[in-house]
Write a protein that holds these residues in place. Structure first.
Motif, PDB file in Angstrom:
ATOM      1  N   TRP A 145      91.061  75.594  20.046  1.00  0.00           N
ATOM      2  CA  TRP A 145      90.123  76.658  20.634  1.00  0.00           C
ATOM      3  C   TRP A 145      88.948  76.138  21.411  1.00  0.00           C
ATOM      4  O   TRP A 145      88.369  75.219  20.965  1.00  0.00           O
ATOM      5  CB  TRP A 145      89.175  77.698  19.288  1.00  0.00           C
ATOM      6  N   PRO A 150      86.253  87.278  18.030  1.00  0.00           N
ATOM      7  CA  PRO A 150      85.845  87.045  16.373  1.00  0.00           C
ATOM      8  C   PRO A 150      86.635  86.148  15.661  1.00  0.00           C
ATOM      9  O   PRO A 150      87.892  85.976  15.923  1.00  0.00           O
ATOM     10  CB  PRO A 150      86.090  88.490  15.880  1.00  0.00           C
ATOM     11  N   TRP A 151      85.998  85.482  14.921  1.00  0.00           N
ATOM     12  CA  TRP A 151      86.597  84.319  14.150  1.00  0.00           C
ATOM     13  C   TRP A 151      87.507  85.006  12.943  1.00  0.00           C
ATOM     14  O   TRP A 151      86.768  85.440  12.089  1.00  0.00           O
ATOM     15  CB  TRP A 151      85.865  83.354  13.641  1.00  0.00           C
ATOM     16  N   GLU A 152      88.594  84.513  12.917  1.00  0.00           N
ATOM     17  CA  GLU A 152      89.777  85.144  11.600  1.00  0.00           C
ATOM     18  C   GLU A 152      90.491  83.905  11.183  1.00  0.00           C
ATOM     19  O   GLU A 152      91.367  84.491  10.581  1.00  0.00           O
ATOM     20  CB  GLU A 152      90.361  86.102  12.280  1.00  0.00           C
ATOM     21  N   GLU A 153      90.058  82.906  11.444  1.00  0.00           N
ATOM     22  CA  GLU A 153      91.015  81.642  10.856  1.00  0.00           C
ATOM     23  C   GLU A 153      90.514  81.172   9.349  1.00  0.00           C
ATOM     24  O   GLU A 153      89.453  81.920   8.796  1.00  0.00           O
ATOM     25  CB  GLU A 153      90.713  80.468  11.618  1.00  0.00           C
ATOM     26  N   ASP A 154      91.160  80.411   8.715  1.00  0.00           N
ATOM     27  CA  ASP A 154      91.007  80.077   7.123  1.00  0.00           C
ATOM     28  C   ASP A 154      89.901  79.031   7.160  1.00  0.00           C
ATOM     29  O   ASP A 154      89.616  78.194   7.678  1.00  0.00           O
ATOM     30  CB  ASP A 154      92.231  79.317   6.692  1.00  0.00           C
ATOM     31  N   VAL A 198      80.487  82.901   8.890  1.00  0.00           N
ATOM     32  CA  VAL A 198      81.005  83.615  10.076  1.00  0.00           C
ATOM     33  C   VAL A 198      80.184  84.990  10.356  1.00  0.00           C
ATOM     34  O   VAL A 198      79.943  85.740   9.714  1.00  0.00           O
ATOM     35  CB  VAL A 198      82.587  83.887   9.898  1.00  0.00           C
ATOM     36  N   GLY A 201      80.875  87.511  13.221  1.00  0.00           N
ATOM     37  CA  GLY A 201      81.645  87.801  14.570  1.00  0.00           C
ATOM     38  C   GLY A 201      82.128  86.903  15.216  1.00  0.00           C
ATOM     39  O   GLY A 201      83.207  86.253  14.650  1.00  0.00           O
ATOM     40  N   ASN A 202      81.739  86.297  16.276  1.00  0.00           N
ATOM     41  CA  ASN A 202      82.416  85.394  17.018  1.00  0.00           C
ATOM     42  C   ASN A 202      81.587  83.959  16.930  1.00  0.00           C
ATOM     43  O   ASN A 202      81.753  83.076  17.525  1.00  0.00           O
ATOM     44  CB  ASN A 202      82.684  85.456  18.609  1.00  0.00           C
ATOM     45  N   VAL A 262      80.186  81.023  14.376  1.00  0.00           N
ATOM     46  CA  VAL A 262      80.554  80.439  13.020  1.00  0.00           C
ATOM     47  C   VAL A 262      79.867  79.027  12.933  1.00  0.00           C
ATOM     48  O   VAL A 262      79.676  78.523  13.798  1.00  0.00           O
ATOM     49  CB  VAL A 262      82.192  80.076  13.109  1.00  0.00           C
TER      50      VAL A 262
END
Length: 122
Positions: free
Chosen positions: A30, A49-53, A79, A81-82, A84
């Motif tokens: 990323w 937006p961050w949706e990773e583990d 986290v 939104g975007n 982190v």
């Protein structure tokens, strides 16, 4: 680039350091923007937006020049939104030396840096 006000119980001074960097994990990468940086972690902004583990270990690569880069292994701590927040889990000796120099230059105080280093060791 200025230190962020320390209104909470942080043990490390953060510096505002806006720069492009690359975060990677396994085969994914990323492009991201560093919002702030400290000896113990960073705050990054992503396009989406961050949706990773959050349990995975990520590698951040920040190029300071053609020959100099900072690489650290991170875990996500929060986290929004975007944006982190990441905690540094491991950093090699060359990278910590460069990061220390960068933080010291931006803090403008070797006493503040020494306090951060003592917190890192303790």
């Amino acid at each position: 680039m200025h230190p962020i006000e320390n209104n909470d119980n942080r043990h490390f001074h953060r510096i505002l350091y806006t720069a492009e960097a690359i975060l990677s994990c396994e085969e994914k990468t990323w492009h991201c923007e560093i919002i702030d940086l400290s000896l113990k972690g960073c705050l990054l902004r992503f396009e989406l937006p961050w949706e990773e583990d959050p349990e995975k270990l990520y590698t951040l690569t920040l190029r300071l020049s053609e020959q100099v880069q900072i690489k650290m292994e991170l875990t996500a701590t929060h986290v929004v939104g975007n944006k982190v927040g990441f905690k540094c889990e491991h950093i090699d000796i060359d990278s910590i030396s460069e990061l220390r120099r960068l933080v010291e230059l931006n803090l403008g105080s070797s006493a503040l840096l020494e306090r951060d280093l003592l917190s890192l060791i303790g």
